[in-house]
Design a protein around this motif. Structure first.
Motif, PDB file in Angstrom:
ATOM      1  N   LEU A 135     -24.293   0.180 -66.260  1.00  0.00           N
ATOM      2  CA  LEU A 135     -22.927  -0.432 -65.824  1.00  0.00           C
ATOM      3  C   LEU A 135     -21.897  -0.386 -66.465  1.00  0.00           C
ATOM      4  O   LEU A 135     -20.725  -0.225 -66.164  1.00  0.00           O
ATOM      5  CB  LEU A 135     -23.414  -1.931 -65.508  1.00  0.00           C
ATOM      6  CG  LEU A 135     -24.404  -2.134 -63.923  1.00  0.00           C
ATOM      7  CD1 LEU A 135     -24.686  -3.691 -64.142  1.00  0.00           C
ATOM      8  CD2 LEU A 135     -23.808  -1.800 -62.695  1.00  0.00           C
ATOM      9  N   SER A 136     -22.212  -0.492 -67.941  1.00  0.00           N
ATOM     10  CA  SER A 136     -20.839  -0.225 -68.774  1.00  0.00           C
ATOM     11  C   SER A 136     -20.478   1.278 -69.038  1.00  0.00           C
ATOM     12  O   SER A 136     -19.108   1.295 -68.682  1.00  0.00           O
ATOM     13  CB  SER A 136     -21.602  -0.459 -70.223  1.00  0.00           C
ATOM     14  OG  SER A 136     -22.010  -1.857 -70.323  1.00  0.00           O
ATOM     15  N   LEU A 137     -21.279   2.041 -68.771  1.00  0.00           N
ATOM     16  CA  LEU A 137     -20.944   3.538 -68.759  1.00  0.00           C
ATOM     17  C   LEU A 137     -20.058   3.671 -67.347  1.00  0.00           C
ATOM     18  O   LEU A 137     -19.059   4.365 -67.185  1.00  0.00           O
ATOM     19  CB  LEU A 137     -22.012   4.497 -68.586  1.00  0.00           C
ATOM     20  CG  LEU A 137     -22.759   4.426 -69.884  1.00  0.00           C
ATOM     21  CD1 LEU A 137     -23.838   5.237 -69.998  1.00  0.00           C
ATOM     22  CD2 LEU A 137     -21.767   4.990 -70.981  1.00  0.00           C
ATOM     23  N   LEU A 138     -20.639   3.187 -66.141  1.00  0.00           N
ATOM     24  CA  LEU A 138     -19.688   3.135 -64.871  1.00  0.00           C
ATOM     25  C   LEU A 138     -18.277   2.606 -65.008  1.00  0.00           C
ATOM     26  O   LEU A 138     -17.374   3.049 -64.450  1.00  0.00           O
ATOM     27  CB  LEU A 138     -20.395   2.326 -63.745  1.00  0.00           C
ATOM     28  CG  LEU A 138     -21.691   3.115 -63.092  1.00  0.00           C
ATOM     29  CD1 LEU A 138     -22.499   2.215 -62.156  1.00  0.00           C
ATOM     30  CD2 LEU A 138     -21.167   4.437 -62.357  1.00  0.00           C
ATOM     31  N   LYS A 139     -18.097   1.649 -65.651  1.00  0.00           N
ATOM     32  CA  LYS A 139     -16.970   0.829 -65.937  1.00  0.00           C
ATOM     33  C   LYS A 139     -15.957   1.570 -66.569  1.00  0.00           C
ATOM     34  O   LYS A 139     -14.501   1.502 -66.210  1.00  0.00           O
ATOM     35  CB  LYS A 139     -17.201  -0.387 -66.581  1.00  0.00           C
ATOM     36  CG  LYS A 139     -15.966  -1.360 -66.673  1.00  0.00           C
ATOM     37  CD  LYS A 139     -16.302  -2.552 -67.622  1.00  0.00           C
ATOM     38  CE  LYS A 139     -15.159  -3.379 -67.712  1.00  0.00           C
ATOM     39  NZ  LYS A 139     -15.259  -4.731 -68.570  1.00  0.00           N
ATOM     40  N   ASN A 140     -16.239   2.392 -67.435  1.00  0.00           N
ATOM     41  CA  ASN A 140     -15.548   3.518 -68.320  1.00  0.00           C
ATOM     42  C   ASN A 140     -15.441   4.798 -67.945  1.00  0.00           C
ATOM     43  O   ASN A 140     -14.973   5.456 -68.793  1.00  0.00           O
ATOM     44  CB  ASN A 140     -15.820   3.005 -69.909  1.00  0.00           C
ATOM     45  CG  ASN A 140     -15.867   1.620 -70.179  1.00  0.00           C
ATOM     46  OD1 ASN A 140     -14.817   0.792 -69.945  1.00  0.00           O
ATOM     47  ND2 ASN A 140     -16.881   1.219 -70.962  1.00  0.00           N
ATOM     48  N   ASN A 141     -16.302   5.134 -66.855  1.00  0.00           N
ATOM     49  CA  ASN A 141     -16.166   6.506 -66.536  1.00  0.00           C
ATOM     50  C   ASN A 141     -15.660   6.790 -65.512  1.00  0.00           C
ATOM     51  O   ASN A 141     -15.707   6.450 -64.228  1.00  0.00           O
ATOM     52  CB  ASN A 141     -17.574   6.917 -66.375  1.00  0.00           C
ATOM     53  CG  ASN A 141     -17.856   8.309 -66.384  1.00  0.00           C
ATOM     54  OD1 ASN A 141     -17.008   9.114 -66.136  1.00  0.00           O
ATOM     55  ND2 ASN A 141     -18.877   8.797 -67.058  1.00  0.00           N
ATOM     56  N   PRO A 142     -14.492   7.676 -65.390  1.00  0.00           N
ATOM     57  CA  PRO A 142     -13.462   7.743 -64.270  1.00  0.00           C
ATOM     58  C   PRO A 142     -14.246   9.192 -63.177  1.00  0.00           C
ATOM     59  O   PRO A 142     -13.709   9.175 -62.128  1.00  0.00           O
ATOM     60  CB  PRO A 142     -12.256   8.310 -64.719  1.00  0.00           C
ATOM     61  CG  PRO A 142     -12.747   9.020 -66.091  1.00  0.00           C
ATOM     62  CD  PRO A 142     -13.954   8.175 -66.575  1.00  0.00           C
ATOM     63  N   GLU A 143     -14.984   9.721 -63.900  1.00  0.00           N
ATOM     64  CA  GLU A 143     -15.648  11.019 -63.223  1.00  0.00           C
ATOM     65  C   GLU A 143     -16.303  10.392 -61.827  1.00  0.00           C
ATOM     66  O   GLU A 143     -17.281   9.913 -62.254  1.00  0.00           O
ATOM     67  CB  GLU A 143     -16.328  12.030 -63.958  1.00  0.00           C
ATOM     68  CG  GLU A 143     -15.351  12.490 -64.973  1.00  0.00           C
ATOM     69  CD  GLU A 143     -14.336  13.512 -64.572  1.00  0.00           C
ATOM     70  OE1 GLU A 143     -14.752  13.921 -63.452  1.00  0.00           O
ATOM     71  OE2 GLU A 143     -13.369  13.755 -65.247  1.00  0.00           O
ATOM     72  N   LYS A 144     -16.046  10.769 -60.757  1.00  0.00           N
ATOM     73  CA  LYS A 144     -16.846  10.544 -59.688  1.00  0.00           C
ATOM     74  C   LYS A 144     -18.191  10.994 -59.663  1.00  0.00           C
ATOM     75  O   LYS A 144     -19.344  10.240 -59.148  1.00  0.00           O
ATOM     76  CB  LYS A 144     -16.103  10.941 -58.391  1.00  0.00           C
ATOM     77  CG  LYS A 144     -17.094  10.479 -57.026  1.00  0.00           C
ATOM     78  CD  LYS A 144     -16.123  11.127 -55.686  1.00  0.00           C
ATOM     79  CE  LYS A 144     -16.886  10.554 -54.508  1.00  0.00           C
ATOM     80  NZ  LYS A 144     -16.041  11.194 -53.279  1.00  0.00           N
ATOM     81  N   ALA A 145     -18.319  12.458 -59.861  1.00  0.00           N
ATOM     82  CA  ALA A 145     -19.735  12.915 -60.036  1.00  0.00           C
ATOM     83  C   ALA A 145     -20.783  12.088 -60.848  1.00  0.00           C
ATOM     84  O   ALA A 145     -22.099  11.793 -60.659  1.00  0.00           O
ATOM     85  CB  ALA A 145     -19.719  14.362 -60.260  1.00  0.00           C
ATOM     86  N   GLU A 146     -20.064  11.916 -62.015  1.00  0.00           N
ATOM     87  CA  GLU A 146     -21.026  11.182 -63.203  1.00  0.00           C
ATOM     88  C   GLU A 146     -21.257   9.705 -62.760  1.00  0.00           C
ATOM     89  O   GLU A 146     -22.209   9.410 -62.917  1.00  0.00           O
ATOM     90  CB  GLU A 146     -20.219  11.181 -64.493  1.00  0.00           C
ATOM     91  CG  GLU A 146     -20.186  12.550 -65.061  1.00  0.00           C
ATOM     92  CD  GLU A 146     -19.695  12.712 -66.342  1.00  0.00           C
ATOM     93  OE1 GLU A 146     -19.402  11.298 -66.997  1.00  0.00           O
ATOM     94  OE2 GLU A 146     -19.130  13.557 -67.362  1.00  0.00           O
ATOM     95  N   ARG A 147     -20.338   9.098 -62.070  1.00  0.00           N
ATOM     96  CA  ARG A 147     -20.479   7.627 -61.600  1.00  0.00           C
ATOM     97  C   ARG A 147     -21.606   7.682 -60.519  1.00  0.00           C
ATOM     98  O   ARG A 147     -22.587   7.021 -60.399  1.00  0.00           O
ATOM     99  CB  ARG A 147     -19.064   7.296 -61.106  1.00  0.00           C
ATOM    100  CG  ARG A 147     -18.246   6.894 -62.026  1.00  0.00           C
ATOM    101  CD  ARG A 147     -16.663   6.638 -61.412  1.00  0.00           C
ATOM    102  NE  ARG A 147     -16.923   5.238 -60.735  1.00  0.00           N
ATOM    103  CZ  ARG A 147     -16.715   4.161 -61.011  1.00  0.00           C
ATOM    104  NH1 ARG A 147     -16.494   4.290 -62.295  1.00  0.00           N
ATOM    105  NH2 ARG A 147     -16.757   2.997 -60.378  1.00  0.00           N
ATOM    106  N   MET A 148     -21.531   8.627 -59.543  1.00  0.00           N
ATOM    107  CA  MET A 148     -22.780   8.820 -58.602  1.00  0.00           C
ATOM    108  C   MET A 148     -24.051   8.886 -59.110  1.00  0.00           C
ATOM    109  O   MET A 148     -25.044   8.255 -58.723  1.00  0.00           O
ATOM    110  CB  MET A 148     -22.308   9.853 -57.508  1.00  0.00           C
ATOM    111  CG  MET A 148     -21.126   9.726 -56.808  1.00  0.00           C
ATOM    112  SD  MET A 148     -21.384   8.206 -55.829  1.00  0.00           S
ATOM    113  CE  MET A 148     -22.699   8.771 -54.807  1.00  0.00           C
ATOM    114  N   ALA A 149     -24.170   9.918 -60.479  1.00  0.00           N
ATOM    115  CA  ALA A 149     -25.459   9.992 -60.994  1.00  0.00           C
ATOM    116  C   ALA A 149     -25.901   8.713 -61.662  1.00  0.00           C
ATOM    117  O   ALA A 149     -27.137   8.314 -61.406  1.00  0.00           O
ATOM    118  CB  ALA A 149     -25.180  11.241 -61.869  1.00  0.00           C
TER     119      ALA A 149
END
Length: 329
Positions: A135-149
């Motif tokens: 969840l912390s990585l999701l908050k700071n990750n703008p890349e859609k593909a990485e967020r979906m993974a």
């Protein structure tokens, strides 16, 4: 002894009756009065000696009961020569030993419960920590593909936690004895197909081949839903062990003594030190990186045993793990 109100009342009445008898005896004849007085004294003395001895025995029993209640090393109440007190002491001793056994069992159960809760908390903390990190990585990750993974990985973690909690609840219900199993003929071929169904897509994705050798018409007595649950936990363990491009073989044998179901995988098998603990609850293996939670096989064994069957696990001579389930005729 004279603290007892009934004894005091008896002593008063006895004194009054003795005085009246002696007075009447002396009025009739001095010898009769003396005889009444001597008889009363003899009876009173005998009653006092007998009652005092009984009270001493009761006091001794009371002291021993106090020792048993406050001294863990003292668990026996000495026997008495008297009939009624001997029976009473025997029954108190039985009751005391039974209470002590129950107390010891409760202490062991309390220790086991505390250890189990600690293990469960540890098991749940691991995926929760991973989910929090994701969840912390999701908050700071703008890349859609990485967020979906990352979201898919989080979903898998919550699925694992849901499975863990559900399995623990099933185990607790089995331990409490509140589950009533149905006793009905269950077709083995239908049972295996039902157990395999939830894993077919995953097996196809990981290219795991399943070979079955189950003759038609073989059945076992038991609850089909719970037996399917038990087999599913074995299959889950085999899939994790065999990995991609693996193979699982399921066979059934029926004879005059028992019906046997065997499940074998093509994985690495069990470590020698793990074999005695395969079905132990929350045991994850000597390998620190062992996958799983140590719940599935414990649940499987509990289901099989409570329906009159047996289950064993060992390494197959040609490699891989071999699970054997038997239901006696």
């Amino acid at each position: 002894m004279f603290r007892n109100r009934e004894i005091r009342q008896f002593a008063v009445w006895f004194a009054l009756i003795t005085a009246a008898s002696c007075a009447v005896g002396f009025a009739v004849r001095p010898a009769a009065g003396i005889l009444a007085l001597v008889s009363a004294l003899a009876f009173g003395t005998a009653f006092y000696v007998f009652t005092n001895a009984r009270y001493r025995s009761i006091a001794r029993i009371t002291d021993q009961i106090d020792l048993v209640l406050h001294n863990a090393d003292h668990t026996f109440i000495s026997e008495s020569d008297e009939g009624e007190l001997s029976i009473l002491q025997s029954e108190i001793t039985k009751m005391t030993l039974r209470i002590r056994e129950q107390n010891d069992a409760l202490k062991k159960e309390k220790t086991h419960l505390a250890d189990s809760l600690a293990d469960i908390a540890h098991q749940l903390r691991t995926p929760l920590t991973s989910a929090n990190l994701i969840l912390s990585l999701l908050k700071n990750n703008p890349e859609k593909a990485e967020r979906m993974a990352l979201m898919r990985e989080t979903e898998e973690l919550f699925i694992q936690m849901d499975w863990l909690i559900t399995s623990l609840l099933k185990l607790s219900r089995l331990d409490a004895g509140i589950i009533v199993f149905q006793r009905e003929p269950t077709d083995v071929d239908r049972l295996i197909r039902s157990a395999l169904h939830p894993f077919l897509i995953s097996m196809e994705l990981h290219n795991i081949q399943v070979q079955t050798d189950i003759p038609e018409g073989i059945s076992v007595f038991g609850d089909s839903d719970w037996l399917s649950e038990a087999v599913q936990n074995i299959l889950k363990n085999c899939m994790e062990s065999t990995g991609d491009n693996g193979r699982i073989q399921i066979a059934c044998e029926d004879n005059l003594l028992f019906t046997q179901i065997t499940v074998r995988d093509s994985g690495a098998g069990f470590a020698k030190e793990d074999l005695p603990h395969v079905f132990d609850r929350l045991y994850r293996g000597a390998n620190a990186n062992a996958s799983g939670y140590g719940i599935g096989l414990a649940l499987c064994k509990s289901i099989i045993i409570r329906q009159g069957g047996t289950i064993t696990a060992k390494n197959h001579p040609q490699g891989g793990a071999l699970f054997t389930i038997r239901f006696p005729k």
